[in-house]
Design a protein around this motif. Structure first.
Motif, PDB file in Angstrom:
ATOM      1  N   PRO A  53       0.698  -1.431   0.045  1.00  0.00           N
ATOM      2  CA  PRO A  53      -0.164   0.297   0.285  1.00  0.00           C
ATOM      3  C   PRO A  53       1.087   1.358   0.114  1.00  0.00           C
ATOM      4  O   PRO A  53       2.064   1.423   0.150  1.00  0.00           O
ATOM      5  N   ALA A  54       0.214   2.458  -0.835  1.00  0.00           N
ATOM      6  CA  ALA A  54       1.181   3.451  -0.868  1.00  0.00           C
ATOM      7  C   ALA A  54       1.318   4.348   0.685  1.00  0.00           C
ATOM      8  O   ALA A  54       2.150   5.127   0.805  1.00  0.00           O
ATOM      9  N   GLU A  55       1.330   3.991   1.884  1.00  0.00           N
ATOM     10  CA  GLU A  55       0.494   4.601   2.746  1.00  0.00           C
ATOM     11  C   GLU A  55       1.932   3.759   3.593  1.00  0.00           C
ATOM     12  O   GLU A  55       1.778   4.441   4.882  1.00  0.00           O
ATOM     13  N   ALA A  56       2.246   2.746   3.290  1.00  0.00           N
ATOM     14  CA  ALA A  56       3.004   2.355   4.150  1.00  0.00           C
ATOM     15  C   ALA A  56       4.837   2.623   4.185  1.00  0.00           C
ATOM     16  O   ALA A  56       5.352   2.533   2.252  1.00  0.00           O
TER      17      ALA A  56
ATOM     18  N   ILE B 227       1.555  -8.668   4.041  1.00  0.00           N
ATOM     19  CA  ILE B 227       0.701  -9.512   4.601  1.00  0.00           C
ATOM     20  C   ILE B 227       0.857  -7.879   5.725  1.00  0.00           C
ATOM     21  O   ILE B 227       1.855  -7.546   6.071  1.00  0.00           O
ATOM     22  N   ALA B 228      -0.589  -8.012   6.969  1.00  0.00           N
ATOM     23  CA  ALA B 228       0.083  -6.868   8.030  1.00  0.00           C
ATOM     24  C   ALA B 228      -0.648  -7.098   8.982  1.00  0.00           C
ATOM     25  O   ALA B 228      -1.351  -8.503   8.811  1.00  0.00           O
TER      26      ALA B 228
ATOM     27  N   ARG C 207       7.803  -3.041   6.679  1.00  0.00           N
ATOM     28  CA  ARG C 207       7.240  -1.548   6.289  1.00  0.00           C
ATOM     29  C   ARG C 207       6.622  -1.857   7.239  1.00  0.00           C
ATOM     30  O   ARG C 207       5.765  -2.194   7.854  1.00  0.00           O
ATOM     31  N   TRP C 208       6.560  -0.332   8.003  1.00  0.00           N
ATOM     32  CA  TRP C 208       6.004  -0.005   9.106  1.00  0.00           C
ATOM     33  C   TRP C 208       4.528   1.679   8.337  1.00  0.00           C
ATOM     34  O   TRP C 208       4.917   1.711   7.265  1.00  0.00           O
ATOM     35  N   GLN C 209       3.156   0.813   8.800  1.00  0.00           N
ATOM     36  CA  GLN C 209       2.074   1.957   8.161  1.00  0.00           C
ATOM     37  C   GLN C 209       1.460   2.673   9.517  1.00  0.00           C
ATOM     38  O   GLN C 209       1.019   2.015  10.938  1.00  0.00           O
TER      39      GLN C 209
END
Length: 463
Positions: A86-89, A150-151, A124-126
Motif C-alpha cells: 500500500p502507498a501509505e506504508a 500481509i499486514a 514496512r511500517w504503516q
C-alpha cells in the motif's frame, strides 16, 4: 573573554543563580535517567520483542508455504494479503520531536526485526490509517515469484506507549524538585536579605536590631559575626564620643584661660591690636574645633521627628536676613517628613553659609517634591567651583581653590552635609543653575528606608 561572557549570561542575584543551577541539574538528571531507561531497559526489551516477532513471522511464512494451494487462498484472504505494498506504508516510521522516544523504539524494533528476518522478507511500517507492519511473504514452492504482502499488528513493546506515564511522572517529579529547591533557597535567602538591610542601616548611622542566630550553621555564623561587629562599632562610637567630649573640654578650657590672661596682662591705654589679632586666631581655633566635633557627631544619636522642612528654611533665612544676607525663597507645599532637627539645621546652615562666602550674590533657596522624594536646593550666582569640583569636596579635608582667600576652614563643610544627608537616607547633588551659578540639591526620600537614594529624573520645577 569566556569569563566575561559567562558573567553577562548568568543572573545577577544568588537566588536566581541557584535556581537556574537547580533547574539545569534536575533537567540533566532527568535526561540521564531517560537515557539509561531507553538504552539499558527499553532497548533490550524491544530487541527481544523483535526477535520473538521475527520467529512468529518466519513460522507463519513456513506454514503458508506448506499449506495446500486450495487452503492457502482462503487463508491469505483472511490475512488481507496484497500483491502490491500500500502507498501509505513507508519504509521508516515518521519522526516526531514531541514523541521522540516512540520513534527511537520503533527504529530499534525495525532494525532488530530486519536482522532476524531473511533478507528477502522486507518490513514496512504503516502509520496512516492505523499502526500496522507489512511483511513480504514468500510465494508457494510451485510459484516462488508470486510473493505477497500481509499486514500484522505491531507488538505493544514496539509502540512505546508504556513510557508515557513514566515520562510524565519523571517530569512531574523534576518540577516538584525544582519548586522545592526554590522554596528552600528562598528560605535561605531571607537571612541574607535581613543582613543586607542591617548593613545598610549601619552604613546610614543607625543601630540595627540583632540578627537571629537560630538558622543554618553557616547563616548563623555570619549573623553572629555581624552582631559582634555591630556591638564593637557601638562600643567604638561610645568611646569616640567620650574622647571627643574630653578633647573639646580640655582644649576649650586653656583657650578660655588664655583669653582671660591676655585681657588682664594688657595695661590700660596700650595698643590692643595684638589682643584683637590673638582673639581672631583663638576664634579660628574654636571654629575648627567645632567643625571637627560636628563632623564626628553628625547627628547619629539624634532622634528623627516629623516636621515642616519649609518652616526650618524660613527661620534660617530670617536669621541670615538679620545679618544682611537676603535669600530669595521659592517653597512648594511639602509633605511632613521625619528628620533630625539639629542635624538638618546644621546641614542647611552650612549650605547657606557656603553660598554667602563663596557665591555672594543671587542667594536663593527653593523646595519641591516629586511624590518619591523632597528636594531642597540652595543656589547662588557665584563663578567659583564647578559641579564636578564640588563632587570632590564631599571627601573630608578637601578644600577648593576658591577657599584660599578664606581662613578658618578645615575642608569639612560639605563632608558634614554629605554625612547628614546620608544619615537621612538621601543624597547630595550639584547642578549648574540656569542663568549662571550653582545649586546644591538635598534629596530626601519620602520612604522610611534610610538606604534608599532616589535620583531625580531630569530637573524638576517648583510646584
Amino acid at each position: 573573554m569566556t569569563r566575561t561572557v559567562l558573567q553577562s549570561v548568568l543572573p545577577k542575584t544568588l537566588l536566581a543563580r541557584n535556581i537556574v543551577l537547580l533547574i539545569v541539574l534536575v533537567m540533566l538528571s532527568q535526561v540521564c535517567a531517560l537515557g539509561v531507561l531507553l538504552h539499558y531497559v527499553q532497548r533490550p526489551r524491544v530487541e527481544r520483542a523483535a526477535a520473538v516477532f521475527a520467529t512468529y513471522v518466519t513460522t507463519l511464512d513456513n506454514l503458508l508455504q506448506a499449506t495446500p494451494l486450495s487452503a492457502r487462498a482462503e487463508l491469505t484472504a483472511r490475512l488481507d494479503a496484497r500483491a502490491q505494498l500500500p502507498a501509505e506504508a513507508g519504509e521508516e516510521p515518521p519522526a516526531s520531536l514531541l514523541r521522540g522516544y516512540r520513534t527511537y523504539q520503533r527504529s530499534v524494533f525495525l532494525d532488530s526485526l530486519r536482522e532476524h528476518l531473511p533478507a528477502d522478507m522486507p518490513a514496512r511500517w504503516q502509520s496512516a490509517g492505523g499502526q500496522r507492519l507489512w511483511i513480504r511473504m514468500h510465494g508457494p514452492a510451485e510459484a516462488p515469484q508470486s510473493s505477497y504482502w500481509i499486514a500484522l499488528p505491531i507488538p505493544e513493546d514496539a509502540q512505546g506507549a508504556g513510557l508515557d506515564a513514566a515520562i510524565l511522572l519523571s517530569l512531574g517529579l523534576g518540577a516538584l524538585a525544582a519548586l522545592t529547591g526554590y522554596g528552600i533557597q528562598r528560605h535561605l535567602n531571607q537571612p541574607l536579605q535581613e543582613l543586607t538591610r542591617a548593613a545598610r542601616r549601619v552604613s546610614a548611622g543607625q543601630t540595627p536590631v540583632p540578627l537571629p542566630t537560630d538558622g543554618p550553621t553557616e547563616i548563623a555564623t555570619v549573623s553572629s559575626a555581624f552582631n559582634q561587629m555591630t556591638h564593637a562599632l557601638q562600643q567604638a562610637e561610645a568611646t569616640r564620643a567620650l574622647m571627643l567630649a574630653g578633647i573639646s573640654h580640655d582644649i576649650r578650657t586653656p583657650l578660655t584661660k588664655l583669653r582671660l590672661s591676655m585681657a588682664m596682662a594688657m595695661p590700660d591705654g596700650s595698643d590692643s591690636s595684638f589682643v584683637v589679632a590673638a582673639e581672631s586666631y583663638l576664634d579660628q581655633i574654636e571654629t575648627i574645633l567645632q567643625q571637627f566635633m560636628d563632623y564626628a557627631g553628625s547627628g547619629e544619636r539624634e532622634a528623627a521627628e516629623p516636621g515642616d522642612l519649609n518652616a526650618l528654611i524660613e527661620r534660617l533665612a530670617g536669621d541670615f536676613a538679620g545679618l544682611g544676607h537676603e535669600f530669595a525663597l521659592s517653597l512648594a507645599v511639602l509633605p511632613a517628613i521625619a528628620y533630625r532637627p539639629i542635624s538638618m539645621m546644621r546641614l542647611l546652615m552650612n549650605l547657606m553659609q557656603n553660598a554667602i562666602v563663596y557665591g555672594g550674590t543671587g542667594l536663593a533657596v527653593r523646595s519641591w517634591t516629586t511624590g518619591e522624594a523632597v528636594y531642597v536646593a540652595v543656589g547662588d550666582r557665584g563663578k567659583g567651583l564647578s559641579a564636578e569640583e564640588l563632587e570632590q569636596l564631599k571627601a573630608p579635608f578637601q578644600r577648593g581653590r576658591n577657599a584660599r582667600a578664606h581662613s578658618g576652614g578645615t575642608g569639612l563643610g560639605l563632608a558634614i552635609v554629605e554625612r547628614i544627608t546620608r544619615l537621612h537616607g538621601g543624597s547630595l547633588q550639584f547642578h549648574a543653575r540656569e542663568g549662571g551659578g550653582l545649586e546644591v540639591w538635598v534629596v530626601l526620600p519620602l520612604t522610611p528606608d534610610p538606604a534608599t537614594h532616589p535620583a531625580p529624573p531630569g530637573r524638576p520645577r517648583p510646584r
